[in-house]
Design a protein around this motif. Structure first.
Motif, PDB file in Angstrom:
ATOM      1  N   SER A  10       0.830  -1.206   0.000  1.00  0.00           N
ATOM      2  CA  SER A  10       0.000   0.000   0.000  1.00  0.00           C
ATOM      3  C   SER A  10       0.860   1.250   0.000  1.00  0.00           C
ATOM      4  N   GLY A  11       1.993   1.209   0.698  1.00  0.00           N
ATOM      5  CA  GLY A  11       2.897   2.359   0.690  1.00  0.00           C
ATOM      6  C   GLY A  11       3.445   2.643  -0.692  1.00  0.00           C
ATOM      7  N   ALA A  12       3.752   1.594  -1.432  1.00  0.00           N
ATOM      8  CA  ALA A  12       4.249   1.778  -2.800  1.00  0.00           C
ATOM      9  C   ALA A  12       3.166   2.356  -3.706  1.00  0.00           C
ATOM     10  N   ASN A  13       1.920   1.899  -3.537  1.00  0.00           N
ATOM     11  CA  ASN A  13       0.814   2.457  -4.334  1.00  0.00           C
ATOM     12  C   ASN A  13       0.577   3.928  -4.006  1.00  0.00           C
ATOM     13  N   LEU A  14       0.666   4.272  -2.726  1.00  0.00           N
ATOM     14  CA  LEU A  14       0.496   5.666  -2.325  1.00  0.00           C
ATOM     15  C   LEU A  14       1.624   6.532  -2.879  1.00  0.00           C
ATOM     16  N   ALA A  15       2.842   6.034  -2.810  1.00  0.00           N
ATOM     17  CA  ALA A  15       3.981   6.773  -3.343  1.00  0.00           C
ATOM     18  C   ALA A  15       3.825   7.042  -4.836  1.00  0.00           C
ATOM     19  N   ALA A  16       3.298   6.059  -5.557  1.00  0.00           N
ATOM     20  CA  ALA A  16       3.108   6.239  -7.003  1.00  0.00           C
ATOM     21  C   ALA A  16       2.155   7.395  -7.299  1.00  0.00           C
ATOM     22  N   LEU A  17       1.068   7.493  -6.537  1.00  0.00           N
ATOM     23  CA  LEU A  17       0.146   8.607  -6.765  1.00  0.00           C
ATOM     24  C   LEU A  17       0.814   9.952  -6.516  1.00  0.00           C
ATOM     25  N   ALA A  18       1.781   9.969  -5.602  1.00  0.00           N
ATOM     26  CA  ALA A  18       2.446  11.219  -5.252  1.00  0.00           C
ATOM     27  C   ALA A  18       3.539  11.623  -6.235  1.00  0.00           C
ATOM     28  N   VAL A  19       4.243  10.633  -6.830  1.00  0.00           N
ATOM     29  CA  VAL A  19       5.436  11.010  -7.612  1.00  0.00           C
ATOM     30  C   VAL A  19       5.573  10.321  -8.959  1.00  0.00           C
ATOM     31  N   ASP A  20       4.846   9.252  -9.213  1.00  0.00           N
ATOM     32  CA  ASP A  20       5.045   8.509 -10.461  1.00  0.00           C
ATOM     33  C   ASP A  20       4.535   9.321 -11.651  1.00  0.00           C
ATOM     34  N   PRO A  21       5.339   9.442 -12.731  1.00  0.00           N
ATOM     35  CA  PRO A  21       4.906  10.201 -13.907  1.00  0.00           C
ATOM     36  C   PRO A  21       3.601   9.686 -14.525  1.00  0.00           C
ATOM     37  N   ARG A  22       3.246   8.423 -14.294  1.00  0.00           N
ATOM     38  CA  ARG A  22       2.002   7.880 -14.855  1.00  0.00           C
ATOM     39  C   ARG A  22       0.781   8.654 -14.389  1.00  0.00           C
ATOM     40  N   PHE A  23       0.862   9.253 -13.210  1.00  0.00           N
ATOM     41  CA  PHE A  23      -0.301   9.927 -12.625  1.00  0.00           C
ATOM     42  C   PHE A  23      -0.164  11.448 -12.641  1.00  0.00           C
ATOM     43  N   ALA A  24       0.710  11.942 -13.522  1.00  0.00           N
ATOM     44  CA  ALA A  24       1.023  13.374 -13.527  1.00  0.00           C
ATOM     45  C   ALA A  24      -0.197  14.253 -13.761  1.00  0.00           C
ATOM     46  N   HIS A  25      -1.140  13.802 -14.555  1.00  0.00           N
ATOM     47  CA  HIS A  25      -2.286  14.656 -14.914  1.00  0.00           C
ATOM     48  C   HIS A  25      -3.611  14.109 -14.394  1.00  0.00           C
ATOM     49  N   VAL A  26      -3.547  13.149 -13.497  1.00  0.00           N
ATOM     50  CA  VAL A  26      -4.765  12.554 -12.945  1.00  0.00           C
ATOM     51  C   VAL A  26      -5.242  13.391 -11.769  1.00  0.00           C
ATOM     52  N   THR A  27      -6.500  13.823 -11.813  1.00  0.00           N
ATOM     53  CA  THR A  27      -7.027  14.627 -10.717  1.00  0.00           C
ATOM     54  C   THR A  27      -8.512  14.350 -10.523  1.00  0.00           C
ATOM     55  N   GLY A  28      -8.974  14.584  -9.294  1.00  0.00           N
ATOM     56  CA  GLY A  28     -10.387  14.361  -8.993  1.00  0.00           C
ATOM     57  C   GLY A  28     -10.788  12.902  -9.033  1.00  0.00           C
ATOM     58  N   GLU A  29      -9.837  12.002  -8.802  1.00  0.00           N
ATOM     59  CA  GLU A  29     -10.108  10.562  -8.873  1.00  0.00           C
ATOM     60  C   GLU A  29      -9.903   9.914  -7.491  1.00  0.00           C
ATOM     61  N   TYR A  30     -10.541   8.770  -7.331  1.00  0.00           N
ATOM     62  CA  TYR A  30     -10.423   7.963  -6.116  1.00  0.00           C
ATOM     63  C   TYR A  30      -9.795   6.640  -6.509  1.00  0.00           C
ATOM     64  N   PHE A  31      -8.724   6.271  -5.805  1.00  0.00           N
ATOM     65  CA  PHE A  31      -7.978   5.060  -6.147  1.00  0.00           C
ATOM     66  C   PHE A  31      -8.120   4.005  -5.056  1.00  0.00           C
ATOM     67  N   GLU A  32      -8.396   2.793  -5.491  1.00  0.00           N
ATOM     68  CA  GLU A  32      -8.314   1.623  -4.627  1.00  0.00           C
ATOM     69  C   GLU A  32      -7.010   0.934  -4.993  1.00  0.00           C
ATOM     70  N   GLY A  33      -5.993   1.118  -4.167  1.00  0.00           N
ATOM     71  CA  GLY A  33      -4.666   0.658  -4.551  1.00  0.00           C
ATOM     72  C   GLY A  33      -4.188   1.442  -5.760  1.00  0.00           C
ATOM     73  N   ALA A  34      -3.841   0.746  -6.827  1.00  0.00           N
ATOM     74  CA  ALA A  34      -3.343   1.409  -8.037  1.00  0.00           C
ATOM     75  C   ALA A  34      -4.433   1.633  -9.076  1.00  0.00           C
ATOM     76  N   LYS A  35      -5.692   1.339  -8.722  1.00  0.00           N
ATOM     77  CA  LYS A  35      -6.771   1.363  -9.715  1.00  0.00           C
ATOM     78  C   LYS A  35      -7.795   2.455  -9.385  1.00  0.00           C
ATOM     79  N   PRO A  36      -8.128   3.330 -10.346  1.00  0.00           N
ATOM     80  CA  PRO A  36      -9.182   4.319 -10.103  1.00  0.00           C
ATOM     81  C   PRO A  36     -10.555   3.648 -10.123  1.00  0.00           C
ATOM     82  N   ILE A  37     -11.375   3.945  -9.121  1.00  0.00           N
ATOM     83  CA  ILE A  37     -12.725   3.385  -9.043  1.00  0.00           C
ATOM     84  C   ILE A  37     -13.690   4.471  -8.594  1.00  0.00           C
ATOM     85  N   ARG A  38     -14.974   4.175  -8.634  1.00  0.00           N
ATOM     86  CA  ARG A  38     -15.984   5.078  -8.093  1.00  0.00           C
ATOM     87  C   ARG A  38     -15.951   4.981  -6.570  1.00  0.00           C
TER      88      ARG A  38
END
Length: 298
Positions: free
Chosen positions: A246-274
């Protein structure tokens, strides 16, 4: 040489510590600021992380608005690299009765939501675009999920901050409701920041159930024994993770380039969900925001 700072609340243990570890391993440009209530425990965490030249411990007690208000100036005076990410991770669950913050606010709401609200408000002017804000929520905020926790009960932010005398005290429900507040806040903050137009993205994160986390620390001795017996059996269930995962998934949301432009989303682990239906309620979100502004100003 570090060129960017990330602030992580509650980074001295558990999810926050593993998030810090993953960020340090991901990219040498990041300097990690451990915003913690107890600087001695923060120093011990830095020693465990093993990269003291890329870590700084700064005091931040989310149960004290005075401490939170002072934090942005302390950060600015520390001479650290520009701030590009803020991870609002610290949280607690109080089941042993009604407790209050230094400002007279119910402790679970005060730490899990209001302290972070005040911290984000104070640090916005220090964030340098492109920047990210990640709020750690929980799947327990959604009554449609089978989590074993009581469903959230959002009446008003004022009632959550100052429960009426004689009101039922259910610490586990106050926890799940505070996690709903985290998601409501994330979405409202994203709206007010123009859905990324100012170069700041906002996401909410469900780390899943982590049997080794410290959220059971306020349980009674009997409850703690039962939790230690049951928790290893839970790893076969969906959305149950180690703290490191879970720490690695949280770190990715904070710094990974894959999520650079993702906003207003809710993530369950590494996956955006409702997220839950209530989390999209803009009336609740405005009530939470307006009340939080008033409480922080007071």
């Amino acid at each position: 040489m570090t060129t960017r700072s990330v602030i992580i609340t509650g980074a001295n243990a558990g999810l926050g510590l593993e998030c810090a570890r993953a960020i340090l391993a991901a990219d040498e440009c990041w300097h990690v600021v451990l915003a913690v209530r107890d600087p001695q425990r923060g120093a011990a965490a830095v020693a465990e992380l093993g990269t003291p030249d890329r870590c700084t411990v700064l005091p931040c007690d989310l149960a004290s608005l005075q401490s939170v208000r002072a934090f942005p100036a302390v950060f600015a005076e520390a001479g650290l690299p520009p701030l590009h990410a803020l991870v609002c991770n610290a949280g607690l669950q109080i089941v042993s009765g009604l407790q209050q913050t230094a400002d007279g606010v119910e402790m679970t709401f005060g730490v899990n939501h209001l302290g972070h609200f005040a911290l984000v408000d104070g640090l916005l002017e220090h964030l340098v675009a492109p920047a990210r804000i990640v709020l750690v929520a929980s799947g327990t905020h959604d009554p449609e999920k089978l989590t074993g926790m009581p469903h959230p009960a959002y009446t008003s932010a004022e009632e959550l901050a100052h429960p009426q005398p004689g009101a039922p005290i259910d610490g586990r429900r106050r926890y799940t409701t505070s996690k709903l507040c985290n998601v409501l806040f994330a979405y409202e903050l994203d709206r007010r920041l123009g859905h990324g137009d100012r170069g700041i993205t906002v996401t909410a994160f469900d780390p899943g159930l982590m049997p080794a986390s410290g959220l059971s620390r306020d349980y009674s001795p009997a409850q703690k024994v039962l939790w230690r017996m049951v928790s290893p059996l839970l790893r076969v269930l969906p959305n149950v993770h180690s703290v490191a995962t879970s720490g690695a998934n949280l770190a990715a949301l904070a710094v990974d380039p894959r999520f650079a432009h993702v906003t207003g989303e809710y993530f369950e682990g590494a996956k955006p969900i409702r997220s839950s239906a209530d989390s999209y309620d803009t009336v609740k979100a405005r009530d939470l925001w307006d009340t939080s502004e008033r409480l922080v100003a007071l």
